[in-house]
Design a protein around this motif. Structure first.
Motif, PDB file in Angstrom:
ATOM      1  N   LEU A 134      31.856  36.218  -5.493  1.00 27.15           N
ATOM      2  CA  LEU A 134      33.339  36.175  -6.126  1.00 27.15           C
ATOM      3  C   LEU A 134      33.466  35.072  -7.044  1.00 27.15           C
ATOM      4  O   LEU A 134      32.800  34.068  -6.689  1.00 27.15           O
ATOM      5  N   GLU A 135      34.063  34.971  -7.999  1.00 30.38           N
ATOM      6  CA  GLU A 135      33.968  33.862  -8.943  1.00 30.38           C
ATOM      7  C   GLU A 135      35.082  32.944  -8.410  1.00 30.38           C
ATOM      8  O   GLU A 135      34.930  31.746  -8.457  1.00 30.38           O
ATOM      9  N   LYS A 136      36.335  33.440  -7.778  1.00 30.98           N
ATOM     10  CA  LYS A 136      36.987  32.442  -7.016  1.00 30.98           C
ATOM     11  C   LYS A 136      37.428  33.215  -5.661  1.00 30.98           C
ATOM     12  O   LYS A 136      37.526  34.279  -5.528  1.00 30.98           O
ATOM     13  N   GLY A 137      37.583  32.233  -4.812  1.00 28.24           N
ATOM     14  CA  GLY A 137      38.292  32.678  -3.356  1.00 28.24           C
ATOM     15  C   GLY A 137      37.251  33.179  -2.415  1.00 28.24           C
ATOM     16  O   GLY A 137      36.141  33.333  -2.815  1.00 28.24           O
ATOM     17  N   THR A 138      37.686  33.998  -1.464  1.00 24.05           N
ATOM     18  CA  THR A 138      36.717  34.455  -0.402  1.00 24.05           C
ATOM     19  C   THR A 138      37.120  36.039  -0.247  1.00 24.05           C
ATOM     20  O   THR A 138      38.041  36.395  -1.041  1.00 24.05           O
ATOM     21  N   LEU A 139      36.160  36.444   0.608  1.00 23.69           N
ATOM     22  CA  LEU A 139      36.603  37.918   0.644  1.00 23.69           C
ATOM     23  C   LEU A 139      37.673  38.387   1.364  1.00 23.69           C
ATOM     24  O   LEU A 139      38.636  38.996   0.960  1.00 23.69           O
ATOM     25  N   TYR A 140      38.284  37.262   2.184  1.00 25.58           N
ATOM     26  CA  TYR A 140      39.569  37.451   2.743  1.00 25.58           C
ATOM     27  C   TYR A 140      40.877  37.420   1.697  1.00 25.58           C
ATOM     28  O   TYR A 140      41.938  38.112   1.625  1.00 25.58           O
ATOM     29  N   ASP A 141      40.660  36.494   0.716  1.00 17.94           N
ATOM     30  CA  ASP A 141      41.605  36.032  -0.188  1.00 17.94           C
ATOM     31  C   ASP A 141      41.823  37.563  -1.360  1.00 17.94           C
ATOM     32  O   ASP A 141      43.039  37.711  -1.892  1.00 17.94           O
ATOM     33  N   VAL A 142      40.602  38.298  -1.364  1.00 19.18           N
ATOM     34  CA  VAL A 142      40.914  39.411  -2.154  1.00 19.18           C
ATOM     35  C   VAL A 142      41.119  40.844  -1.390  1.00 19.18           C
ATOM     36  O   VAL A 142      40.931  41.835  -2.069  1.00 19.18           O
ATOM     37  N   THR A 143      41.334  40.609  -0.210  1.00 19.34           N
ATOM     38  CA  THR A 143      41.649  41.771   0.747  1.00 19.34           C
ATOM     39  C   THR A 143      43.084  41.978   0.674  1.00 19.34           C
ATOM     40  O   THR A 143      43.777  41.117   1.199  1.00 19.34           O
TER      41      THR A 143
END
Length: 281
Positions: free
Chosen positions: A219-228
């Motif tokens: 991800l360019e920014k954030g974590t997997l949690y952030d885009v879940t």
């Protein structure tokens, strides 16, 4: 501009949904004004929403949901279009990437450490090109609407007894296709061993997800949690003797962010759900 429309998000339908199962009132004029003051993440717009519950069977809801998803995608990607260059962190201007908005939002089923910004294993990720929720069948209706119909759902998809998927309200969904991890270079017409998606969890982070042919992802920014998208829960149930009739219906609905229930006789694998707005071209 004064005419407002009521639009809906997918996947979640009841009071327990605080993110997806919600209704948004918006008008073109409101959207234009809101765009001046809403938070941006690397040039992507994050839309607000409310929490009014809806029901999945309404034809108006089905139509309005598609409008909502289209509006979210359009608003997020439109802000990227005017610029011809973008400034990197080092201050050097580089050519602006082009983004292709999908006609409707797609959904990635992802596996990985929620705290990670990259990793491996994307070859095991899945993609729904259409919202699987409204096309699903409730667990309680399996025998009548799937088992008695040669495992063909009313929406036309085929139930796979070796690999079947359930969402947070107990709806059996179609099995997602493998996530595409290659793309076409439109300039050279060559196949590139990676693909770049614009993803969001409909919270604070909207960013570019790169997946590679070898299964690597970042991800360019954030974590997997952030885009879940937390209200959307999904899990695959597999194994000999694993059947929908084994499910305890009292385990549903599942709270946002919680694990999906164990079903007797099944091996369960939880997946994070990411909204996919479009891709880099």
């Amino acid at each position: 501009l004064a005419i407002a429309r009521r639009t809906y998000y997918p996947f979640c339908y009841k009071n327990s949904c605080t993110g997806n199962g919600k209704m948004m009132s918006s008008g073109i004029g409101t959207l234009l004004l809101a765009a001046l003051r809403l938070p941006l993440v690397r040039g992507l717009l994050i839309l607000p929403s409310s929490r009014e519950p809806i029901m999945p069977s309404s034809p108006l809801m089905q139509s309005s949901r598609r409008l909502a998803l289209s509006s979210l995608s359009t608003a997020a990607l439109a802000l990227l279009a005017p610029a011809t260059v973008r400034a990197e962190d080092d201050g050097v201007a580089k050519p602006q990437r082009k983004f292709q908005r999908y006609p409707s939002i797609r959904f990635i089923a992802a596996l990985g450490d929620p705290k990670a910004s990259g990793g491996s294993g994307a070859e095991a990720w899945g993609l729904w090109r259409d919202d699987p929720g409204p096309r699903g069948v409730y667990l309680k209706d399996y025998d009548r609407r799937l088992g008695a119909k040669d495992n063909v759902a009313p929406a036309g998809w085929k139930f796979d007894p070796t690999d079947w998927w359930v969402e947070e309200h107990g709806l059996i969904m179609s099995t997602p296709e493998p996530l595409p991890r290659k793309s076409l270079d439109r300039g050279t017409k060559e196949i590139v061993p990676e693909k770049n998606y614009v993803v969001t969890g409909d919270r604070e982070v909207t960013t570019v997800l790169t997946v590679r042919e070898d299964g690597g992802w970042e991800l360019e920014k954030g974590t997997l949690y952030d885009v879940t998208h937390l209200p959307c829960r999904s899990a695959a149930y597999r194994g000999e003797g694993c059947a929908p009739r084994n499910a305890n219906l009292r385990d549903f609905p599942v709270k946002p962010g919680a694990e999906m229930p164990v079903i007797s006789g099944c091996d369960k694998q939880d997946y994070a759900v990411l909204f996919v707005l479009g891709e880099v071209i």
